[in-house]
Design an enzyme around this catalytic site. Structure first.
Site, PDB file in Angstrom:
ATOM      1  N   ASP A 170       0.851  -1.191   0.000  1.00  0.00           N
ATOM      2  CA  ASP A 170       0.000   0.000   0.000  1.00  0.00           C
ATOM      3  C   ASP A 170       0.886   1.241   0.000  1.00  0.00           C
ATOM      4  O   ASP A 170       1.607   1.485   0.972  1.00  0.00           O
ATOM      5  CB  ASP A 170      -0.921   0.022   1.219  1.00  0.00           C
ATOM      6  CG  ASP A 170      -2.030   1.044   1.044  1.00  0.00           C
ATOM      7  OD1 ASP A 170      -3.197   0.659   1.019  1.00  0.00           O
ATOM      8  OD2 ASP A 170      -1.716   2.244   0.899  1.00  0.00           O
ATOM      9  N   THR A 231     -10.492  -2.408 -10.654  1.00  0.00           N
ATOM     10  CA  THR A 231     -11.771  -1.789 -10.285  1.00  0.00           C
ATOM     11  C   THR A 231     -11.550  -0.391  -9.729  1.00  0.00           C
ATOM     12  O   THR A 231     -12.479   0.205  -9.176  1.00  0.00           O
ATOM     13  CB  THR A 231     -12.496  -2.637  -9.228  1.00  0.00           C
ATOM     14  OG1 THR A 231     -11.620  -2.812  -8.093  1.00  0.00           O
ATOM     15  CG2 THR A 231     -12.898  -3.992  -9.772  1.00  0.00           C
ATOM     16  N   ALA A 232     -10.335   0.137  -9.866  1.00  0.00           N
ATOM     17  CA  ALA A 232     -10.002   1.417  -9.246  1.00  0.00           C
ATOM     18  C   ALA A 232     -10.208   2.575 -10.226  1.00  0.00           C
ATOM     19  O   ALA A 232     -11.254   3.221 -10.231  1.00  0.00           O
ATOM     20  CB  ALA A 232      -8.579   1.381  -8.701  1.00  0.00           C
ATOM     21  N   ARG A 233      -9.218   2.833 -11.064  1.00  0.00           N
ATOM     22  CA  ARG A 233      -9.299   3.889 -12.070  1.00  0.00           C
ATOM     23  C   ARG A 233      -8.630   3.404 -13.349  1.00  0.00           C
ATOM     24  O   ARG A 233      -7.563   2.777 -13.313  1.00  0.00           O
ATOM     25  CB  ARG A 233      -8.624   5.172 -11.580  1.00  0.00           C
ATOM     26  CG  ARG A 233      -9.451   5.945 -10.554  1.00  0.00           C
ATOM     27  CD  ARG A 233     -10.709   6.532 -11.193  1.00  0.00           C
ATOM     28  NE  ARG A 233     -11.539   7.258 -10.248  1.00  0.00           N
ATOM     29  CZ  ARG A 233     -12.566   6.721  -9.577  1.00  0.00           C
ATOM     30  NH1 ARG A 233     -12.850   5.438  -9.723  1.00  0.00           N
ATOM     31  NH2 ARG A 233     -13.296   7.471  -8.778  1.00  0.00           N
ATOM     32  N   ASP A 257     -13.101  -3.049 -14.889  1.00  0.00           N
ATOM     33  CA  ASP A 257     -14.382  -2.368 -14.679  1.00  0.00           C
ATOM     34  C   ASP A 257     -14.245  -0.873 -14.940  1.00  0.00           C
ATOM     35  O   ASP A 257     -15.233  -0.155 -14.976  1.00  0.00           O
ATOM     36  CB  ASP A 257     -14.878  -2.596 -13.250  1.00  0.00           C
ATOM     37  CG  ASP A 257     -16.283  -2.055 -13.039  1.00  0.00           C
ATOM     38  OD1 ASP A 257     -17.164  -2.373 -13.871  1.00  0.00           O
ATOM     39  OD2 ASP A 257     -16.499  -1.297 -12.075  1.00  0.00           O
ATOM     40  N   GLU A 262     -13.888   6.866 -20.321  1.00  0.00           N
ATOM     41  CA  GLU A 262     -15.192   6.220 -20.176  1.00  0.00           C
ATOM     42  C   GLU A 262     -16.260   7.155 -20.742  1.00  0.00           C
ATOM     43  O   GLU A 262     -16.218   8.355 -20.476  1.00  0.00           O
ATOM     44  CB  GLU A 262     -15.495   5.933 -18.702  1.00  0.00           C
ATOM     45  CG  GLU A 262     -14.569   4.905 -18.084  1.00  0.00           C
ATOM     46  CD  GLU A 262     -14.888   4.600 -16.626  1.00  0.00           C
ATOM     47  OE1 GLU A 262     -15.927   5.096 -16.126  1.00  0.00           O
ATOM     48  OE2 GLU A 262     -14.114   3.896 -15.985  1.00  0.00           O
ATOM     49  N   HIS A 281     -18.055   0.032 -15.541  1.00  0.00           N
ATOM     50  CA  HIS A 281     -17.888   0.708 -14.246  1.00  0.00           C
ATOM     51  C   HIS A 281     -19.070   0.410 -13.317  1.00  0.00           C
ATOM     52  O   HIS A 281     -19.743   1.307 -12.812  1.00  0.00           O
ATOM     53  CB  HIS A 281     -17.747   2.220 -14.452  1.00  0.00           C
ATOM     54  CG  HIS A 281     -16.975   2.887 -13.342  1.00  0.00           C
ATOM     55  ND1 HIS A 281     -16.210   4.011 -13.541  1.00  0.00           N
ATOM     56  CD2 HIS A 281     -16.881   2.602 -12.011  1.00  0.00           C
ATOM     57  CE1 HIS A 281     -15.662   4.392 -12.389  1.00  0.00           C
ATOM     58  NE2 HIS A 281     -16.050   3.550 -11.447  1.00  0.00           N
ATOM     59  N   ALA A 283     -18.808  -2.115 -10.674  1.00  0.00           N
ATOM     60  CA  ALA A 283     -18.413  -2.918  -9.510  1.00  0.00           C
ATOM     61  C   ALA A 283     -19.108  -2.475  -8.229  1.00  0.00           C
ATOM     62  O   ALA A 283     -19.487  -3.305  -7.401  1.00  0.00           O
ATOM     63  CB  ALA A 283     -16.894  -2.864  -9.328  1.00  0.00           C
ATOM     64  N   GLY A 284     -19.267  -1.176  -8.052  1.00  0.00           N
ATOM     65  CA  GLY A 284     -19.891  -0.682  -6.826  1.00  0.00           C
ATOM     66  C   GLY A 284     -21.366  -0.395  -6.958  1.00  0.00           C
ATOM     67  O   GLY A 284     -21.973   0.177  -6.039  1.00  0.00           O
TER      68      GLY A 284
END
Length: 309
Positions: A170, A231-233, A257, A262, A281, A283-284
């Site tokens: 991280d 799944t982030a950016r 995703d 986009e 996009h 996932a959430g």
């Protein structure tokens, strides 16, 4: 007036409308920046998702603006210094959809491992080849996580339940040592994660340091036959380099995703790439997560406007 220029779940919209304030809801308004600016002339609040660029130029058209609500977690479309300079508050939904995104990552790994869609399509076309669709198990495989925030930790917990080994790094040094130890996550460097991961999942924010984090040099370090999940950016991945790694077979597959830009243009370099699965996009965007996100952001915006939530 509250301007909502992108999709908000019914729970959030209803809460805004019950406030007694004027609400303009047009989920496609973000596409017409001139029209959006015109409406912002008397807006006290603006609610967006990830498509609207909230920068100094947009704020100039909103002299009465007091708060911006972001229906999600990432803030790379929000120019925070510009908000601070104007004294405009920011409300967003930290951690609300983390469970949904974590489940998507597990679904992506299961899809790559078992190819249920391909097997079902094979049967629908009249086939019954049991040897072609056996796939492999996640148990015993190594999952590499870049980013151990709310989503990364939830992915790790679910992956451990599947019997996977989890290695992680991280950049923000977020992990709490006791949590990491309890979950048996192995912490190492970013390069160490990339070199060990049979599945590599991205959960870092977009910054100047992380832009194109996954490019030709990093892809070459990944084990041959490994998989990438983002799944982030979209900007974390160099699209042309990923396409090449998939075409040569160095990567066995990828699930994205998020892409850049986009929506994905028809002539984008990622179109038609083998073993690449792109979703819009989502996932959430589970029903449960969106209801909570919409309501939470709506209540935060109303509090900033002095309306009882």
């Amino acid at each position: 007036m509250i301007v909502v220029c992108e999709f908000i779940a019914p729970s959030g919209l209803e809460r805004l409308q019950r406030s007694g304030l004027e609400v303009l809801y047009d989920p496609g308004l973000w596409r017409d920046r001139a029209a959006l600016k015109a409406h912002l002339g008397r807006a006290t609040a603006l609610i967006v998702r990830n498509q609207t660029r909230v920068d100094a130029e947009l704020l100039e058209a909103a002299p009465c603006l007091r708060v911006v609500g972001r229906l999600g977690v990432g803030l790379d479309n929000i120019e925070r210094p510009a908000l601070e300079a104007r004294g405009v508050a920011l409300c967003f939904a930290r951690g609300i959809n983390a469970g949904a995104v974590a489940e998507y990552v597990l679904a992506a790994m299961l899809h790559l491992a078992r190819n249920l869609a391909g097997a079902a399509a094979h049967v629908a076309e009249g086939g019954w080849d049991r040897t072609a669709f056996g796939g492999f198990e996640l148990a015993g495989k190594t999952l590499g996580l870049l980013g151990l925030g709310e989503v990364g930790l939830r992915v790790a917990r679910r992956a451990r339940a599947f019997g996977m080994r989890v290695v992680a790094a991280d950049p923000a040094r977020l992990p709490w040592e006791s949590v990491v130890q309890d979950m048996e996550i192995e912490l190492c460097t970013t390069v160490g994660v990339i070199e060990q991961a049979q599945f590599l999942s991205l959960h870092v924010p977009l910054t100047q340091e992380t832009r194109h984090l996954i490019r030709a040099e990093t892809l070459a370090r990944m084990p041959r036959g490994s998989y990438l999940i983002n799944t982030a950016r979209g900007e974390l991945v160099h699209a042309a380099d990923l396409a090449e790694a998939l075409r040569t077979g160095h990567l066995a597959g990828a699930v994205l995703d998020v892409v850049d830009p986009e929506p994905l243009p028809p002539d984008h370099v990622l179109r038609g790439v083998p073993n690449l699965y792109i979703t819009p996009h989502v996932a959430g965007l589970t029903a449960e997560a969106q209801e909570v996100v919409g309501l939470r952001v709506a209540e935060g915006v109303l509090r900033e406007l002095g309306v009882e939530a």
